[in-house]
Enzyme design. Structure first.
Site, PDB file in Angstrom:
ATOM      1  N   TYR A  46      -8.871  -5.932 -45.199  1.00 29.36           N
ATOM      2  CA  TYR A  46      -7.825  -6.769 -45.781  1.00 29.36           C
ATOM      3  C   TYR A  46      -8.382  -8.106 -46.233  1.00 29.36           C
ATOM      4  CZ  TYR A  46      -7.538  -9.745 -41.606  1.00 29.36           C
ATOM      5  OH  TYR A  46      -7.820 -10.625 -40.595  1.00 29.36           O
ATOM      6  N   ARG A  65     -15.581 -11.215 -51.300  1.00 25.12           N
ATOM      7  CA  ARG A  65     -15.697 -10.784 -49.902  1.00 25.12           C
ATOM      8  C   ARG A  65     -15.032  -9.422 -49.708  1.00 25.12           C
ATOM      9  NH1 ARG A  65     -13.526 -14.582 -45.222  1.00 25.12           N
ATOM     10  NH2 ARG A  65     -11.526 -14.025 -46.141  1.00 25.12           N
ATOM     11  N   ARG A 113      -7.014  14.559 -40.070  1.00 24.40           N
ATOM     12  CA  ARG A 113      -7.726  13.683 -39.147  1.00 24.40           C
ATOM     13  C   ARG A 113      -9.134  14.186 -38.805  1.00 24.40           C
ATOM     14  NH1 ARG A 113      -8.658  12.601 -33.837  1.00 24.40           N
ATOM     15  NH2 ARG A 113      -8.507  10.414 -33.251  1.00 24.40           N
ATOM     16  N   HIS A 115     -13.138  12.301 -37.695  1.00 27.05           N
ATOM     17  CA  HIS A 115     -13.798  11.019 -37.465  1.00 27.05           C
ATOM     18  C   HIS A 115     -14.642  10.613 -38.672  1.00 27.05           C
ATOM     19  CE1 HIS A 115     -12.310  10.897 -33.432  1.00 27.05           C
ATOM     20  NE2 HIS A 115     -12.911   9.732 -33.250  1.00 27.05           N
ATOM     21  N   LYS A 158     -13.986  -7.588 -42.629  1.00 30.03           N
ATOM     22  CA  LYS A 158     -12.604  -8.027 -42.368  1.00 30.03           C
ATOM     23  C   LYS A 158     -11.741  -6.781 -42.189  1.00 30.03           C
ATOM     24  CE  LYS A 158      -9.627 -11.798 -44.016  1.00 30.03           C
ATOM     25  NZ  LYS A 158      -9.413 -12.458 -42.738  1.00 30.03           N
ATOM     26  N   GLU A 190     -16.726 -17.838 -33.115  1.00 33.14           N
ATOM     27  CA  GLU A 190     -15.616 -18.261 -33.979  1.00 33.14           C
ATOM     28  C   GLU A 190     -14.314 -18.015 -33.229  1.00 33.14           C
ATOM     29  OE1 GLU A 190     -15.097 -15.776 -37.484  1.00 33.14           O
ATOM     30  OE2 GLU A 190     -15.598 -13.974 -36.355  1.00 33.14           O
ATOM     31  N   LEU A 214     -17.032 -13.596 -39.082  1.00 32.18           N
ATOM     32  CA  LEU A 214     -16.573 -13.363 -40.445  1.00 32.18           C
ATOM     33  C   LEU A 214     -17.164 -14.471 -41.310  1.00 32.18           C
ATOM     34  CD1 LEU A 214     -14.577 -11.701 -42.260  1.00 32.18           C
ATOM     35  CD2 LEU A 214     -13.013 -13.622 -41.983  1.00 32.18           C
TER      36      LEU A 214
HETATM   37  N1  PDD Z   1      -8.196 -15.057 -40.833  1.00 32.90           N
HETATM   38  N2  PDD Z   1     -12.711 -15.740 -38.625  1.00 32.90           N
HETATM   39  C1  PDD Z   1     -11.786 -14.785 -38.437  1.00 32.90           C
HETATM   40  C2  PDD Z   1     -11.978 -13.788 -37.339  1.00 32.90           C
HETATM   41  C3  PDD Z   1     -10.668 -14.714 -39.299  1.00 32.90           C
HETATM   42  O1  PDD Z   1      -9.754 -13.733 -39.145  1.00 32.90           O
HETATM   43  C4  PDD Z   1     -10.517 -15.689 -40.317  1.00 32.90           C
HETATM   44  C5  PDD Z   1      -9.359 -15.665 -41.264  1.00 32.90           C
HETATM   45  C6  PDD Z   1     -11.499 -16.686 -40.444  1.00 32.90           C
HETATM   46  C7  PDD Z   1     -11.447 -17.724 -41.525  1.00 32.90           C
HETATM   47  O2  PDD Z   1     -11.797 -17.125 -42.752  1.00 32.90           O
HETATM   48  P1  PDD Z   1     -11.249 -17.671 -44.153  1.00 32.90           P
HETATM   49  O3  PDD Z   1     -11.681 -19.107 -44.244  1.00 32.90           O
HETATM   50  O4  PDD Z   1     -11.918 -16.822 -45.158  1.00 32.90           O
HETATM   51  O5  PDD Z   1      -9.771 -17.520 -44.110  1.00 32.90           O
HETATM   52  C8  PDD Z   1     -12.600 -16.674 -39.581  1.00 32.90           C
HETATM   53  C9  PDD Z   1      -7.192 -14.709 -41.799  1.00 32.90           C
HETATM   54  C10 PDD Z   1      -6.632 -15.825 -42.572  1.00 32.90           C
HETATM   55  C11 PDD Z   1      -6.167 -13.766 -41.193  1.00 32.90           C
HETATM   56  O6  PDD Z   1      -6.600 -12.893 -40.468  1.00 32.90           O
HETATM   57  O7  PDD Z   1      -4.973 -13.866 -41.486  1.00 32.90           O
END
Ligand code: PDD
Length: 295
Positions: A46, A65, A113, A115, A158, A190, A214
């Site tokens: 996403y 990304r 389904r 894997h 992501k 993070e 991320l």
């Molecule tokens: N989250 N690290 C993680 C684990 C994140 O899920 C996010 C963003 C960030 C910051 O990334 P960016 O600057 O690209 O938004 C860092 C989003 C916004 C979410 O999951 O809704």
């Protein structure tokens, strides 16, 4: 009702319309197969991309990304005129003059389904715009807690599989904190949904890119801002032992923007406290506001 309250009350509601598999639909009519691999395996990725007063901010970076993540999970997805559709989502939601964000999700689609990744499956694509509160980030005061990073080892993807992130964030919220910030091998990585920066001796520190975090779009933009402002950035992780000596801490993210952290707790013990944002955080917040608002 003030605009502020309207936007906040829209935050936790469903969008009225979504774009799904090539069509705009009332949200209630947008359905997905129970055999969709997103539903069964969390097999998908996403993106969340922001608009300030209806204007996109770092849209290409977010799309790049998304392409990277699709490639990493070996999911072929091409959408013609995707940018145009994203703008249309904002327009259709009545947010063309507002602060908002667009959510995009691609799953591998419906398949029996297994894997292993199935061949020749049509991906499921979902997208919608939603209002977000982006004003006033400079004045927010928030606390965070620290926890072991229980996520997988490909945090650069992501993924929609966010079980660990949601468990960790819920734990923080239950304890009255904004965010759960994570550590692996004693090094701070993070937050559950944000990136983290530290300030010490006029230098800014953040965990280097790689599979442990991320690659935050806001993180990268803040690093560029530091360069513009002649603030030295060191992409090195801060350890738990070093934390109490830090002179400033802030979180970044698409909806988080740049938020000053006032306290850090670990096991209910306060390890760090700084009631007011320092000069570097304030400078970055001001520069960020100018860039995002086009001033
Ligand atoms: N989250 N690290 C993680 C684990 C994140 O899920 C996010 C963003 C960030 C910051 O990334 P960016 O600057 O690209 O938004 C860092 C989003 C916004 C979410 O999951 O809704």
């Amino acid at each position: 009702m003030s605009r502020h309250i309207i936007l906040l009350s829209m935050k936790n509601s469903y969008p009225s319309e979504v774009y799904m598999n090539g069509k705009w639909l009332p949200a209630a009519e947008a359905t997905v197969s129970v055999f969709d691999r997103g539903f069964m395996f969390g097999d998908g990725i996403y993106e969340v991309t922001p608009f300030y007063g209806g204007k996109p901010f770092l849209l290409q970076e977010h799309l790049d990304r998304m392409s990277y993540c699709l490639k990493e999970i070996d999911l072929e997805f091409e959408k013609k005129d995707l940018k145009k559709l994203i703008f249309e989502a904002v327009d259709r939601a009545g947010l063309a003059q507002n602060d908002c964000a667009v959510y995009l999700q691609v799953t591998r689609g419906k398949a029996p389904r297994t894997h292993h990744f199935p061949q020749q499956v049509e991906p499921t694509f979902l997208m919608y715009a939603f209002a977000v509160q982006l004003e006033g980030f400079e004045d927010r005061k928030l606390t965070i807690k620290l926890s072991p990073d229980i996520r997988w080892q490909r945090c650069d993807i992501k993924s929609i599989s966010l079980m660990a992130n949601t468990m960790l964030n819920s734990e923080a919220i239950q304890k009255g904190h904004f965010e759960n910030v994570l550590f692996r091998n004693n090094r701070i990585t993070e937050g559950s949904h944000s990136s983290i920066f530290f300030i010490k001796d006029q230098k800014v520190y953040t965990h280097p890119e790689g599979p442990e975090i991320l690659s935050g779009i806001t993180r990268r933009f803040v690093i560029e801002l530091c360069t513009e402002l002649e603030i030295e950035v060191i992409e090195e992780a801060v350890s738990l032992e070093e934390l109490s000596a830090m002179e400033g801490i802030f979180l970044t993210g698409t909806t988080t923007q740049i938020l000053h952290v006032t306290s850090v707790f670990q096991n209910d013990r306060e390890l760090y406290n700084s009631s007011e944002a320092g000069a570097i955080t304030k400078k970055l917040q001001e520069a960020f506001r100018k860039k995002t608002r086009g001033l």
